[in-house]
Design a protein around this motif. Structure first.
Motif, short mmCIF file in Angstrom:
data_model
loop_
_atom_site.label_atom_id
_atom_site.label_comp_id
_atom_site.label_asym_id
_atom_site.label_seq_id
_atom_site.Cartn_x
_atom_site.Cartn_y
_atom_site.Cartn_z
N LEU A 228 11.74 26.47 60.40
CA LEU A 228 10.43 26.26 61.02
C LEU A 228 9.54 25.40 60.14
N ALA A 229 8.76 24.55 60.78
CA ALA A 229 7.75 23.78 60.07
C ALA A 229 6.56 24.69 59.78
N GLU A 230 5.88 24.44 58.65
CA GLU A 230 4.78 25.31 58.24
C GLU A 230 3.69 25.37 59.31
N GLU A 231 3.44 24.24 59.94
CA GLU A 231 2.41 24.20 60.98
C GLU A 231 2.77 25.15 62.13
N ASN A 232 4.04 25.14 62.48
CA ASN A 232 4.54 26.03 63.52
C ASN A 232 4.34 27.49 63.10
N GLN A 233 4.64 27.77 61.84
CA GLN A 233 4.48 29.14 61.34
C GLN A 233 3.02 29.59 61.40
N ARG A 234 2.11 28.67 61.09
CA ARG A 234 0.68 29.02 61.16
C ARG A 234 0.30 29.40 62.58
N ILE B 295 2.25 30.66 64.78
CA ILE B 295 2.88 31.96 65.08
C ILE B 295 2.07 33.10 64.47
N VAL B 296 1.62 32.91 63.23
CA VAL B 296 0.78 33.91 62.58
C VAL B 296 -0.50 34.13 63.39
N GLU B 297 -1.11 33.04 63.81
CA GLU B 297 -2.35 33.13 64.58
C GLU B 297 -2.11 33.88 65.90
N LEU C 167 0.08 41.81 67.30
CA LEU C 167 1.51 42.09 67.20
C LEU C 167 1.94 42.19 65.74
N VAL C 168 2.85 43.12 65.47
CA VAL C 168 3.51 43.14 64.16
C VAL C 168 4.42 41.91 64.09
N LEU C 169 4.41 41.22 62.98
CA LEU C 169 5.32 40.09 62.79
C LEU C 169 6.50 40.55 61.94
#
Lengths: 552, 552
Positions: free
Chosen positions: B306-312, B314-316, B323-325
């Motif tokens: 995953l790209a970091e931007e994508n991960q951000r 997802i976190v958001e 939701l629990v991640l």
């Protein structure tokens, strides 16, 4: 309150209900801070409180968060699996968490407590109390961990010849000699062959390596069988009371019903088939489908070793009633009295003429117990016989979901079931180590038993086997009232006072179950012999002062 | 039939129902004998049939039994926990059981099959295919297994100086230096300190050793979280499709609902937040309480990083939706392309300003993957952040019921998170071993990817990370019809034919989930490099002949 859950109810009416060991008590009555403390942290009550306050105010303190919406914490105690809340596991419960906190206090401020070390007599964990591992076993494990040294000359000076030979044998049983690969879901076939040969040698009846499932200690094997057998709270398992709380915990986690049968303290924790029949009948009358009978032999926490005649009656009962026999035989090497001998239930069933088609029987074994006590290695197995191929396939699938148990534990399980033999270089040292440990355990059991029996209001059956004494305390009415005032079960009250005064950690009987209105605690026989006199004198002094304080 | 379960249903309507991967198919349609065979036994279909017949006639053949009443076998497939029946685990499913049988055949009759060895590309098990363990890790493990040799002169010749030093450090972190004792339920505190320091060094943000739970590989940690979060089938977890079937199996075992979200094959298995939102909304509209989001990064079986931007994003999403991640980060060391880098979700969340109170986040790590691939050691941990103290207490209780994970696995987890550093005696050999393995894996991934892409009807995304390729096969209509006639899913049909022709074991895409109407298989990149040319030529020849046979 405790008494209204277990202590106060009539024995005959509590038997078939879901046996929720202690949880009502734990959830509502215990001082909440003990529970909130992380046991291994150095945090005090004050920091726990701080954490709590910080959490309560988190909606206003989230200035650092970039996102405006503040969803509630997604996971609350109310929203998690209620079966998890119901489960309790006393041998690592409140008393042990308190002990860990005291240990941190001792470390931070030596001399601040009335004792200089915590003595963990709460769990069968011999090496934590100074028992040394069996040299041969560890030699083989080390060589299998780093086979590159097997061919080197220096290895000859560090390892016995038979440990080197055994390591080669084991490596040759592992595909590609890869001790770092996942194995077959049931465990490495060659190691299962060795274990099966060991079972045959023990029992005098054939054992099939394909009936063996190697597991990370016996606990995951017990969970696997519970997961298989329990579909709903209508599925019940007959369990001894007192019992090892793994059973109550696992049954609660899987949502089944614990159908208790009582061991008879008066006859040395006798297991009466009439009691089994009575409880089975009562459970069935309440609509419970009883799937299995759990028998722990030698007993935990009770230490009795079943007579073969008794075992035959138990086998016959399971056969006639169509019950799976779950035989917890992890203490098979721990028998301390000459008049008793361990017989596996499989041997007993086969000697009665019952074959693989006649009885569903599961035997649990572990490397954690015995004379070796290799708890940290997490090795064990279950021998599963009598199930249909279709059900066996389901057990195989459950084993597969976790891929396999750890290979060092698998190797150790094979060593335990196939130790050095006469003529092997290590045989003498192995025998000396083994005999030394078992004889010492027998002496420790006797010394502690005598000590308990000498105390006012305490009676104590002999530890014929296993690693525990389970003395009964007749607590004065005044002590029971004081416990009630402290919103604590009387035996927990006693054990907590004992810990705070002496550093000795024992588990209240309520964690194992006991006849309502009686109080016990479980104490392992594992502290090293040089510690025993101090333990006895501290226990004695504590008990006298406790009784002086509360005597009627 | 398979297609009516997964393949035939419309993508948008299958999303929130309990996603019972393959089980309807497996239970009703597969040739039953494969399932009845014990995979490790040498029994053939004939002996399995014999067993079955013997069982069916057991009521008349029990002349040897002394007891007249013949209760029916107490455990039938109909009477066991239905959740166990529902659970499937393809990476050790039918294809692997068939492979094990073929291996027995090869052993019994060499030359009887069109290949001379089975190549297990079904599971990420590097050392089973010849990968050697990292020397330093094994030195330390061996020394900790048998500390008695640490002081001996010969040890200097067998072990590196820094492995001896490290072993002493680790032993000093273990109470009583007892590597054979049960540890704290979360794992040995000193080892958790080391791991926390490793996480801090990786992320640049603090890690708390009391947030770490050491486990026997990552699988038990995943089960523990599922057990905590799932109370009923109304509790759902968002899982990627395709997914590693541990998730579907564990959700089925705990009786929850798998809420699938689809990775986009067209964009290299991209994870779109719009897809997460759509599936979450739909699940909620059907009354499912979605508790958590599972993300596997690097992806399994899909290999994307995953790209970091994508991960951000997802976190958001998790933060906003409460939701629990659940972050499966076991392949964090396995990244093969220079343009991608692994970022832990904790690092991403902390870098966004989200602290411990803002997000419930669990990161899973394992010693089984990475460059070390120590699957058989069963070591791993989860880092649990953001939960309330009350819920943490429940997680601690779940960990306690199994006492602790194996100590060798715990030690190895600490080594993996704290390997030799520049200046240590082992550093150069360690680095050479590590780089050699990772570079070779990258080459193998590329060679296999190119081979797959060169084949008619096969497309294949790059393995940016992890250990797998997940090629898509466009099967000819005639092959699909032949599979249907054989009552088999088309991808299973293909994989079975591949195995029987070449000895190469890959897992059908239906075991991981896939967009209905598409067919895939998962193939590890783990065979040693000297085997790759033969695999490629066999795969190519098989595929050509398969297509020739079935081309429309």
């Amino acid at each position: 309150m405790r008494r209204s859950v277990i202590g106060g109810a009539k024995r005959t009416t509590t038997t078939t209900c879901l046996f929720l060991l202690n949880h009502a008590h734990h959830r509502s009555l215990l001082p909440p801070l003990h529970h909130r403390l992380d046991s291994s942290s150095s945090s005090s009550s004050a920091t726990a409180l701080l954490l709590l306050l910080r959490r309560l105010s988190s909606s206003s303190s989230s200035a650092s968060s970039p996102s405006p919406p503040n969803m509630p914490n997604p996971v609350s105690v109310q929203s998690i699996n209620p079966k998890v809340l119901k489960c309790e596991y006393a041998v690592r419960g409140e008393i042990v968490i308190l002990a860990q906190r005291l240990q941190e206090e001792l470390k931070a401020k030596p001399g601040s407590l009335p004792f200089d070390e915590i003595l963990y007599c709460n769990i069968g964990n011999p090496q934590s109390l100074g028992q040394l591992p069996i040299t041969f076993f560890r030699e083989v494990l080390a060589l299998c961990d780093h086979p590159a040294i097997l061919d080197k000359a220096e290895a000859q000076g560090l390892f016995s010849a038979d440990s080197i030979k055994r390591a080669w044998q084991i490596l040759d049983q592992i595909p590609g000699r890869a001790t770092g690969a996942y194995s077959h879901s049931q465990g490495i076939k060659g190691l299962r062959d060795t274990i099966a040969a060991g079972i045959e040698a023990r029992d005098g009846f054939p054992a099939n390596p394909n009936d063996l499932f190697l597991t990370d200690g016996a606990s995951p094997a017990v969970h696997m069988m519970m997961q298989l057998l329990i579909g709903s709270e209508k599925d019940g398992l007959l369990c001894p009371i007192p019992q090892y709380p793994l059973y109550s915990a696992s049954i609660a986690l899987h949502g089944g019903s614990l159908v208790p049968y009582y061991l008879d303290e008066e006859t040395g924790w006798g297991l009466e088939v009439s009691e089994l029949k009575k409880q089975l009948k009562e459970a069935r009358s309440k609509g419970i489908t009883v799937k299995a009978l759990v028998v722990i032999n030698p007993g935990n926490p009770t230490g009795q070793v079943l007579a073969e005649e008794n075992q035959r009656a138990i086998v016959e009962f399971c056969k006639q009633e169509g019950l799976v026999l779950l035989a917890d035989e992890v203490y098979q090497e721990n028998v301390y009295v000459p008049e008793k001998k361990f017989h596996s239930f499989k041997k007993v069933a086969r000697s009665m003429g019952y074959g693989d088609n006649d009885l569903c029987l599961v035997s649990f074994q572990s490397v954690s117990k015995g004379y070796h006590g290799e708890c940290g290695k997490r090795g064990g197995y279950m021998e599963v016989t009598g199930f249909s191929p279709e059900v066996r396939e389901q057990i195989y699938k459950l084993a597969s979901v976790n891929l396999c148990s750890n290979i060092s534990g698998q190797i150790l399980a094979s060593l335990v079931m196939s130790p050095p033999k006469v003529g092997d270089e290590s045989y003498e040292s192995y025998s000396a180590e083994k005999d030394g440990i078992l004889k010492s355990l027998a002496r420790r059991a006797k010394t502690l038993e005598d000590a308990f029996k000498s105390l006012e209001g305490i009676t104590c059956n002999k530890a014929e086997g296993a690693m525990y004494l389970f003395p009964r305390i007749k607590l004065p009415e005044k002590a029971i009232k004081a416990a009630e005032a402290a919103k604590t079960a009387p035996d927990l009250f006693y054990c907590r006072r004992l810990l705070n005064a002496t550093g000795v950690v024992v588990v209240p009987g309520s964690g194992f179950g006991q006849v309502p209105g009686t109080w016990h605690f479980r104490c392992t026989i594992l502290p090293q012999e040089d510690k025993i006199p101090a333990i006895v004198s501290r226990l004695t002094a504590f008990h006298k002062s406790f009784m002086d304080e509360y005597r009627n």
